[in-house]
Design a protein around this motif. Sequence first.
Motif, PDB file in Angstrom:
ATOM      1  N   THR A 159       0.554  -1.354   0.552  1.00  0.00           N
ATOM      2  CA  THR A 159       0.050  -0.063   0.222  1.00  0.00           C
ATOM      3  C   THR A 159       0.780   1.176   0.004  1.00  0.00           C
ATOM      4  N   LYS A 190      -7.993  -2.863  -2.895  1.00  0.00           N
ATOM      5  CA  LYS A 190      -7.402  -2.100  -3.348  1.00  0.00           C
ATOM      6  C   LYS A 190      -7.637  -1.824  -4.487  1.00  0.00           C
ATOM      7  N   PHE A 227      -6.147   4.744  -0.267  1.00  0.00           N
ATOM      8  CA  PHE A 227      -5.403   3.502  -0.440  1.00  0.00           C
ATOM      9  C   PHE A 227      -4.716   3.647   1.077  1.00  0.00           C
ATOM     10  N   THR A 263      -8.256  -8.530   1.895  1.00  0.00           N
ATOM     11  CA  THR A 263      -9.043  -7.383   0.820  1.00  0.00           C
ATOM     12  C   THR A 263      -9.900  -7.716   0.520  1.00  0.00           C
TER      13      THR A 263
END
Lengths: 516, 122
Positions: free
Chosen positions: A243, A310, A362, A375
């Motif tokens: 990230t 993401k 993000f 995620t």
Amino acid sequence: MNFLEFTPALIVAIPLFGAFLTPIISKINEKARNIFAILILLITSCLVFILTQDVFANGPRTYIFGDSNLALPVVRILFEVDGLSMFMAIISITLALLGVIYSWSFMKENDGLDKYYTLVLLLVAGMLGMEFTGDLFNFFVFLEISCITSCALIAFYINKGESLEAAFKYIVISAIGALFVLFAVGLFYAQYNALNMATIASVLQFGFLDKIALILLIAALGMKAGLAPMHMWLPDSYGEAPTSVTFILIAATQASLYGVLRILFTIYGNAFTNIEFVFSSAIIHWFIIGLALITILIGVLMALIQTDFKRLIAFAAVAEIGYIFLGIGVGLTSLGVGYGKTALEGGVFHIMNDAFDIGLLFLIAGAVYYATKETSLNKMGGLARNMKYTAVFFIVGLLAVSGLPPFNGFVSKLLIYESTYQLNPIIAIIAILASILLLAIFVKVFYSVFMGPELPNLKDVKEVPKSMLVAMGAIVVIIIIFGLFPNLIINNIVQPATNALVNSSSYISKVLSVVV
Amino acid sequence: MEIFDQLIETLQTGSGFWNPIIWILIIIIAFLLIYVIRGFGKKQYKEKTGQIQSFLSGNPEYEKEQMKIKSSNIYWGFTEAMKWIYDLLRKMHNGNASDYVLWFVIVMSILSVILLLVGMVG
């Protein structure tokens, strides 16, 4: 001897020097290495802000490597910084600094961090070099530096097949893009015996080869900037990189966007205003608007069906790039008209807002991953109970990226909508509807991640460490300040950048005045 | 002083304006109104009684964990209605690097055709 004379070179040289020192310092102590990386970026930030003040007050500044005099043909490496360069440098260095602060905790469980910090500092040097150089071949070299370092950073989780695949795709796309940039540079050199942007701009004929060079540069740099339908590498790379790297990659992508601006306004600016080429320039401008609309729609529609946190934000980032290009396209189409300047200001301001808004989202996705090791949005829920600060930061991020008042995204989107409406109401309506869809998408994300009942497997989740909260909090403060006091930012940072774009003659004449 | 002026200055957008300070004042007034309206609510509300149970058209209420709607199911109606677009977009985003390059070539070709052929006019 004036210290300011050397600042353009120092701003690139310090992170470059820091990158080579990092592995040595890493041998001494890991904490010292982290502090060293932050210190290097802090010093670079200070120099960027000092130079910004000087450039905004006194106009463009040049630095010639190796000699104080220039002679024709201009093939010497030359840095030339104007309002636009400094605007982009502020974004790059802020993202890099906050990214490295965030990395302190986020990356601490990983091995190979000496290489990580080295690559980050090299990437920063590459981005700043792209934004400062006045030489097209030099621009290509810095583009290559940023591409190779970005690729290595995307592949940082070397044990994950997806990361390696994303890095492979990134290097394929980057190498092809860079090759076409080099081809265009060759075309200029063959015709004008020059590599310097200002020199080329002053003699450009806008003939057949110049048009070919323009096509190559717009397509290659547009692809690197994430313009649809050449954006597919972006969700892959942004989604799989660590990230903190994704956060800095936003600045690297925007450095390519800077390249597009430099090409369109500085090198081809005079040709576009020439009545002789009115059809060709109109084609280019409407082509950019068309691609911007496609980018917005594809970005938003694809973000809606993503279940990976993401990857969803990455598609939203694609849509935001579309908004930037829409502002720039409308600005180019109607430069002589009043709303043309407004569109350009909106587009340029949105570059900064996009970097902070999407960057914040993000970082939040990274914080959620850090806390849950998850995620997939389908496997999350109820995190607001244990991650209160992160949840509040996400609310700010979602409102800002969707263009809701009183946050920064609203101001730049308002400028873009209003000016686009005057050019063509249908385009403005589509852009507004896409923004509403963006809000719906992030409301879904907020519900999926932070709301709802506490899931049994996420009961023990804790808030992320302070360094990560500090980085996210700093961006939240920036977003609120930009939203509440837009004039302060537009008058002092955005307008010098747009003025540099519109009045490219000052950029060109600055170099020509020092040519012997 | 100049900075202070800029802080409270109204942003002119050409055909409109934007002043966040005015907007914040309106929001504060709106929240005050909400608070006043809330004050008119019933005070006989009792917690932990049947008053707080959800009514799901006569269906039994599941455990809270089971009531959570998955992210992929939200906006199902929208994605179903736009199925034809999504089929096209999914085909486009196939993850194949060769196709990524193909799109680059397509864009470059279209721009070349337009600029070089139509651009011959001027």
